[in-house]
Design a protein around this motif. Structure first.
Motif, PDB file in Angstrom:
ATOM      1  N   PHE A 215      16.595  -6.865   4.721  1.00 39.95           N
ATOM      2  CA  PHE A 215      15.184  -6.560   4.481  1.00 39.95           C
ATOM      3  C   PHE A 215      15.061  -5.042   4.401  1.00 39.95           C
ATOM      4  CE2 PHE A 215      15.435 -10.476   6.998  1.00 39.95           C
ATOM      5  CZ  PHE A 215      14.810 -11.366   6.134  1.00 39.95           C
ATOM      6  N   SER A 216      15.288  -4.525   3.214  1.00 41.92           N
ATOM      7  CA  SER A 216      15.361  -3.070   3.045  1.00 41.92           C
ATOM      8  C   SER A 216      14.071  -2.378   3.449  1.00 41.92           C
ATOM      9  CB  SER A 216      15.703  -2.729   1.587  1.00 41.92           C
ATOM     10  OG  SER A 216      14.718  -3.259   0.704  1.00 41.92           O
ATOM     11  N   TYR A 217      12.942  -3.062   3.275  1.00 35.57           N
ATOM     12  CA  TYR A 217      11.663  -2.440   3.610  1.00 35.57           C
ATOM     13  C   TYR A 217      11.440  -2.303   5.113  1.00 35.57           C
ATOM     14  CZ  TYR A 217      10.575  -7.472   3.778  1.00 35.57           C
ATOM     15  OH  TYR A 217      10.598  -8.817   4.030  1.00 35.57           O
ATOM     16  N   LEU A 218      12.341  -2.913   5.910  1.00 34.50           N
ATOM     17  CA  LEU A 218      12.231  -2.819   7.372  1.00 34.50           C
ATOM     18  C   LEU A 218      13.293  -1.906   7.981  1.00 34.50           C
ATOM     19  CD1 LEU A 218      11.620  -6.583   8.223  1.00 34.50           C
ATOM     20  CD2 LEU A 218       9.974  -4.728   8.552  1.00 34.50           C
ATOM     21  N   GLN A 219      14.151  -1.348   7.163  1.00 32.55           N
ATOM     22  CA  GLN A 219      15.320  -0.662   7.700  1.00 32.55           C
ATOM     23  C   GLN A 219      15.057   0.770   8.144  1.00 32.55           C
ATOM     24  OE1 GLN A 219      18.271  -1.202   4.640  1.00 32.55           O
ATOM     25  NE2 GLN A 219      18.770  -3.290   5.289  1.00 32.55           N
TER      26      GLN A 219
ATOM     27  N   ARG B 119      11.364   6.128  10.658  1.00 37.36           N
ATOM     28  CA  ARG B 119      10.959   7.304   9.881  1.00 37.36           C
ATOM     29  C   ARG B 119       9.626   7.098   9.171  1.00 37.36           C
ATOM     30  NH1 ARG B 119      16.272   7.524   6.459  1.00 37.36           N
ATOM     31  NH2 ARG B 119      15.119   9.094   5.247  1.00 37.36           N
ATOM     32  N   GLU B 120       9.091   5.865   9.210  1.00 40.50           N
ATOM     33  CA  GLU B 120       7.785   5.539   8.629  1.00 40.50           C
ATOM     34  C   GLU B 120       7.690   5.989   7.162  1.00 40.50           C
ATOM     35  OE1 GLU B 120       4.394   6.326  11.045  1.00 40.50           O
ATOM     36  OE2 GLU B 120       5.349   5.637  12.897  1.00 40.50           O
ATOM     37  N   ILE B 121       8.689   5.603   6.396  1.00 43.54           N
ATOM     38  CA  ILE B 121       8.733   5.988   4.977  1.00 43.54           C
ATOM     39  C   ILE B 121       7.683   5.230   4.172  1.00 43.54           C
ATOM     40  CG2 ILE B 121      10.170   5.920   2.905  1.00 43.54           C
ATOM     41  CD1 ILE B 121      12.593   6.414   4.722  1.00 43.54           C
ATOM     42  N   LEU B 122       7.544   3.936   4.431  1.00 45.39           N
ATOM     43  CA  LEU B 122       6.579   3.109   3.708  1.00 45.39           C
ATOM     44  C   LEU B 122       5.327   2.892   4.551  1.00 45.39           C
ATOM     45  CD1 LEU B 122       8.933   0.295   2.346  1.00 45.39           C
ATOM     46  CD2 LEU B 122       7.933   2.172   1.043  1.00 45.39           C
ATOM     47  N   PRO B 123       4.147   2.796   3.925  1.00 46.35           N
ATOM     48  CA  PRO B 123       2.945   2.440   4.687  1.00 46.35           C
ATOM     49  C   PRO B 123       3.111   1.055   5.304  1.00 46.35           C
ATOM     50  CG  PRO B 123       2.376   3.275   2.495  1.00 46.35           C
ATOM     51  CD  PRO B 123       3.863   3.071   2.508  1.00 46.35           C
TER      52      PRO B 123
ATOM     53  N   ILE C 269       4.667  -2.801   3.861  1.00 42.74           N
ATOM     54  CA  ILE C 269       5.715  -3.591   4.494  1.00 42.74           C
ATOM     55  C   ILE C 269       5.227  -5.010   4.749  1.00 42.74           C
ATOM     56  CG2 ILE C 269       7.103  -3.840   6.590  1.00 42.74           C
ATOM     57  CD1 ILE C 269       7.196  -0.770   6.734  1.00 42.74           C
ATOM     58  N   LEU C 270       3.987  -5.137   5.212  1.00 43.11           N
ATOM     59  CA  LEU C 270       3.467  -6.468   5.535  1.00 43.11           C
ATOM     60  C   LEU C 270       3.150  -7.277   4.286  1.00 43.11           C
ATOM     61  CD1 LEU C 270       1.322  -5.673   8.683  1.00 43.11           C
ATOM     62  CD2 LEU C 270       3.651  -6.547   8.527  1.00 43.11           C
TER      63      LEU C 270
END
Length: 267
Positions: free
Chosen positions: A3-7, A11-15, A19-20
């Motif tokens: 799950f790349s969006y959770l990795q 660092r809080e790269i994505l809002p 992610i949700l």
């Protein structure tokens, strides 16, 4: 499972909302339809209230979110995943406070208001800083709380076992929010007896919390329910080794001994 969006949540790269949305897509192929509908709705709210500012805008958007759009607390005593996954909360207009907090936060952000999610005992609150004051929105019903009300609620929820301090009401880190959300989702899938989806959710949690013994224990339970006993044994053994003094470790130790006992065949 990857799950790349959770990795990279540290660092809080994505809002968080992005992610949700991805979490919802993992479970529902039609998720984007509901997401698009929601952005159309909150886009209209933003346009309707563009002349308002500050607290007036917050109160108006909050009122519309609950009264006009019809969002409300989940009606069941034990909620299912449809009350947590954002796309289904949009569809049913009901959900747990953590899900509604995230949706309301996005509606306000679309209208130019920054609300921070606070990891409050019981369930999260949204904090709005205006001037020299802070206001807190209860995502269950949209009630606006001020200082004394927040302190009283904190003391009630914690039964005065934790000393209240305002620094406890700082904006939650993304990792904290995601763990709280995914934990609720995991429990909901287990309650729904959707164990394959529960397993996927545990793997999401382990992406955020690598090697966490409690998540590995829960993975063992889900694997056991999926009739994958040997994999469950490995996870249970890991938990017992890592957390030997935990009460559940005592029960699991007995279970592991039962499973490893020889089977006697009568002739």
């Amino acid at each position: 499972m990857q799950f790349s969006y959770l990795q990279h949540v540290e660092r809080e790269i994505l809002p968080t909302i992005e992610i949700l949305w991805e979490v919802s897509r993992t479970f529902h192929s039609d998720s984007d339809t509901y997401v698009a509908d929601y952005y159309q709705l909150i886009g209209e709210l933003s346009e309707e209230n563009r002349e308002l500012v500050g607290l007036d805008k917050l109160e108006r958007i909050t009122e519309q979110f609950y009264l006009e759009l019809g969002f409300s607390d989940a009606p069941e005593p034990v909620v299912g995943a449809k009350r947590i996954l954002l796309d289904r909360v949009i569809s049913y207009r009901t959900g747990l406070p953590v899900s509604m907090a995230i949706l309301l936060q996005e509606a306000c952000a679309y209208a130019g208001l920054q609300l921070d999610l606070v990891d409050f005992p019981g369930y999260p609150l949204l904090r709005f800083d205006h001037g020299e004051s802070s206001y807190f929105v209860d995502p269950m019903n949209g009630e606006l709380l001020e200082d004394q009300q927040v302190q009283e609620r904190f003391e009630d929820v914690t039964d005065h076992e934790i000393d209240f301090a305002w620094d406890l009401l700082e904006s939650a880190e993304q990792k904290t929010i995601l763990v709280r959300y995914l934990t609720e989702l995991k429990h909901a899938f287990i309650n729904d007896h959707e164990f394959a989806n529960a397993l996927t959710t545990v793997h999401m949690l382990l992406t955020v919390l690598p090697d966490d013994p409690y998540e590995i224990r829960d993975r063992g339970y889900v694997l056991e329910e999926l009739d994958c006993q040997q994999a469950a044994v490995d996870d249970y053994q890991y938990f017992v080794e890592q957390c030997p003094d935990d009460p559940s470790a005592q029960l699991l130790r007995l279970q592991l001994e039962t499973w490893s006992a020889p089977v006697h065949t009568l002739h």
